[in-house]
Every structure is written in structure tokens, then in C-alpha cells.
Design a protein around this motif. Structure first.
Motif, PDB file in Angstrom:
ATOM      1  N   UNK A 142       0.819  -1.208   0.000  1.00 57.20           N
ATOM      2  CA  UNK A 142       0.000   0.000   0.000  1.00 57.20           C
ATOM      3  C   UNK A 142       0.859   1.267   0.000  1.00 57.20           C
ATOM      4  N   UNK A 143       0.196   2.384  -0.350  1.00 58.26           N
ATOM      5  CA  UNK A 143       0.824   3.709  -0.365  1.00 58.26           C
ATOM      6  C   UNK A 143       0.060   4.598   0.600  1.00 58.26           C
ATOM      7  N   UNK A 144       0.736   5.058   1.646  1.00 59.13           N
ATOM      8  CA  UNK A 144       0.134   5.940   2.647  1.00 59.13           C
ATOM      9  C   UNK A 144       0.569   7.375   2.396  1.00 59.13           C
ATOM     10  N   UNK A 145      -0.348   8.304   2.605  1.00 55.06           N
ATOM     11  CA  UNK A 145      -0.028   9.735   2.475  1.00 55.06           C
ATOM     12  C   UNK A 145      -0.598  10.485   3.663  1.00 55.06           C
ATOM     13  N   UNK A 146       0.209  11.383   4.218  1.00 50.85           N
ATOM     14  CA  UNK A 146      -0.243  12.283   5.267  1.00 50.85           C
ATOM     15  C   UNK A 146      -0.323  13.710   4.728  1.00 50.85           C
ATOM     16  N   UNK A 147      -1.405  14.395   5.039  1.00 52.76           N
ATOM     17  CA  UNK A 147      -1.514  15.826   4.770  1.00 52.76           C
ATOM     18  C   UNK A 147      -1.344  16.535   6.104  1.00 52.76           C
ATOM     19  N   UNK A 148      -0.202  17.155   6.278  1.00 50.43           N
ATOM     20  CA  UNK A 148       0.178  17.745   7.555  1.00 50.43           C
ATOM     21  C   UNK A 148       1.135  16.825   8.272  1.00 50.43           C
ATOM     22  N   UNK A 149       2.349  17.296   8.502  1.00 55.46           N
ATOM     23  CA  UNK A 149       3.392  16.451   9.083  1.00 55.46           C
ATOM     24  C   UNK A 149       3.281  16.342  10.595  1.00 55.46           C
ATOM     25  N   UNK A 150       2.862  17.437  11.271  1.00 56.57           N
ATOM     26  CA  UNK A 150       2.825  17.414  12.737  1.00 56.57           C
ATOM     27  C   UNK A 150       4.188  17.079  13.281  1.00 56.57           C
TER      28      UNK A 150
END
Length: 260
Positions: A72-80
Motif C-alpha cells: 500500500x501507499x500511505x499519504x499524510x496531509x500535515x506532518x505534525x
């Protein structure tokens, strides 16, 4: 992997808040110039997801065959504080992308929160997420989209309109899922849910009960489904065993979201 983009390609406003951190002996916390916690890292084990709502942002795992997860490919919007990015990249060994607006947050995560440099399976892009996610290379490429976009005031999501959520849906593979943190001192939850439903449809929405801190994690499926309790119980055991997440606790807190 999606095409890598320059970290300096997007102009960043000079009005971005300062970045600082605090510690309590067990955890290091990221702040944007206020007392509001934007992320946390356990000092003795940086790959543990410390905050409850951050753990719940991983609940997309309940909807997928565990044996399919490594591809799978995971993406985060906002690194925190890079908690989810570290976890999906280092603990789960997933192809991981992240879009972050503030270069100082990225530098802080590299210096204070043990975020690796970009490599073949990690791609942190410094850009405005509302624009970046419209790039052709991302369309239909993301299996797990984790959205946690708050500014230093933590009043409401920074990106929260119907067009944004439609763009998020366009990122997802057919069985992809968005998880989004909805939290704020203003009463914006119902409006956010209405906009998510406009993009994904009512049948595709799930929600956790709020945490004690007031965070409500909402899940939106690209393709709506209703997994059986027995299947979830089986997957929860695997999730706990493989990745150390409290998935069994999720089962009693996660329900289809019924709008009023």
C-alpha cells in the motif's frame, strides 16, 4: 512511487507561526508557538503512536486485507511531529508520502522528531496541500490518506471545503480510505461532516467516539462497504500482533456515521 518534487518549489508565507517543542521526561511535544500540542513522540520508543487519536488515524487497516498492506501507499496531509509518517515508513515499511506547508516544521521533525531524509520509500513534499493533491501523479495512487491540518490556533481544519474533500477522494485507489482528525474550539464538526459526505456519500462514512481531548476521527471510503464484526475481530488481532496498535479497542468505538 510518485514523482519527487522539490522541497523549495512552493513559496511559503512569512506569516507561518514559530515552531517549538516541550518535554515531560517521557514524551517530546511539537507546538506552533502556542500551548496546543500538534504532535508527540515517546522518547524511549519513537515509533510508538503516543496519542489516542493518532492511533485511531490508522483504523483504515480494519478495512483492508492485512496481507495486502505491505504493497500500500500511505499519504499524510500535515506532518505534525511526523508520528504517522515515521510509523508508516519505518514501522510498517510502506511507501509513504507527506505534504507539509511549513519548512520549519519539516526541519524540526528532522532535528527533534527523528524523521529520516527523503529516500526511495519516503517522500516529504513542501507544498500547499490544496494545490499539490491536484497534481496528476497522485490521482488514484493513495490507499491510506491521513488528514490532520490545523494551524497554531487549532480552531478548525485549515482545509475543510467540499472541493478539498472531493480532491481527497480523487487521490484514493478503489478500496482506499481517508482518515481525518476533526477537532476545534469552534463548533465545526457537523459542517465538516456535511462536506465530507458531499464528496464521499453518506454510506462511506465512519466515525469514532470523541477522545477525552475532543478529537473525533472520521473515516471515508472511496468505495463504501460494511465489513462483518467477525472479519473486523480477525483483522484487529492481526493488526495488534503485527503493528502493536490497539485495534481491538477500536471495534467498540467505531461506527457508521449517521448524520442528523
Amino acid at each position: 512511487m510518485a514523482k519527487k518534487r522539490s522541497r523549495s518549489s512552493t513559496p511559503v508565507s512569512t506569516e507561518l507561526p514559530p515552531v517549538n517543542f516541550t518535554e515531560d521526561g517521557e514524551c517530546r511535544y511539537l507546538h506552533l508557538g502556542t500551548e496546543w500540542i500538534q504532535g508527540a513522540m515517546r522518547l524511549d520508543d519513537p515509533l510508538v503512536l503516543e496519542l489516542e487519536y493518532i492511533q485511531r488515524m490508522m483504523a483504515w487497516l480494519l478495512f483492508m486485507d492485512p496481507d495486502s498492506v505491505p504493497e500500500r501507499h500511505a499519504m499524510q496531509l500535515g506532518l505534525g511531529a511526523a508520528s504517522l509518517t515515521r510509523f508508516t515508513h519505518l514501522r510498517m515499511q510502506l511507501l509513504t508520502s507527506c505534504i507539509e506547508l511549513n519548512p520549519i516544521v519539516y526541519s524540526a521533525c528532522r532535528q527533534w522528531f527523528r524523521l529520516p531524509d527523503n529516500n526511495e520509500t519516503l517522500n516529504v513534499v513542501l507544498a500547499d496541500a490544496s494545490r499539490e493533491i491536484r497534481q496528476p501523479e497522485w490521482q488514484g495512487a493513495i490507499d491510506a490518506l491521513q488528514v490532520d491540518l490545523y494551524d497554531h490556533e487549532a480552531a478548525a481544519p485549515v482545509l475543510d471545503d467540499a472541493d478539498f474533500y472531493q480532491d481527497c477522494r480523487n487521490l484514493l485507489t478503489p478500496d482506499g480510505i481517508m482518515t481525518v482528525n476533526l477537532f476545534g474550539r469552534s463548533s465545526s464538526f457537523d459542517q465538516s461532516v456535511e462536506r465530507i459526505a458531499a464528496a464521499f456519500g453518506d454510506e462511506a462514512l465512519w466515525a469514532f467516539k470523541p477522545t477525552r481531548e475532543g478529537n473525533t476521527v472520521v473515516l471515508a471510503q472511496r468505495t463504501a462497504s460494511r465489513p462483518s464484526r467477525a472479519l473486523w475481530e480477525q483483522r484487529a488481532d492481526i493488526i495488534r500482533e503485527r503493528w502493536g496498535l490497539p485495534a481491538n479497542k477500536w471495534l467498540n468505538a467505531l461506527r457508521p456515521l449517521v448524520r442528523r
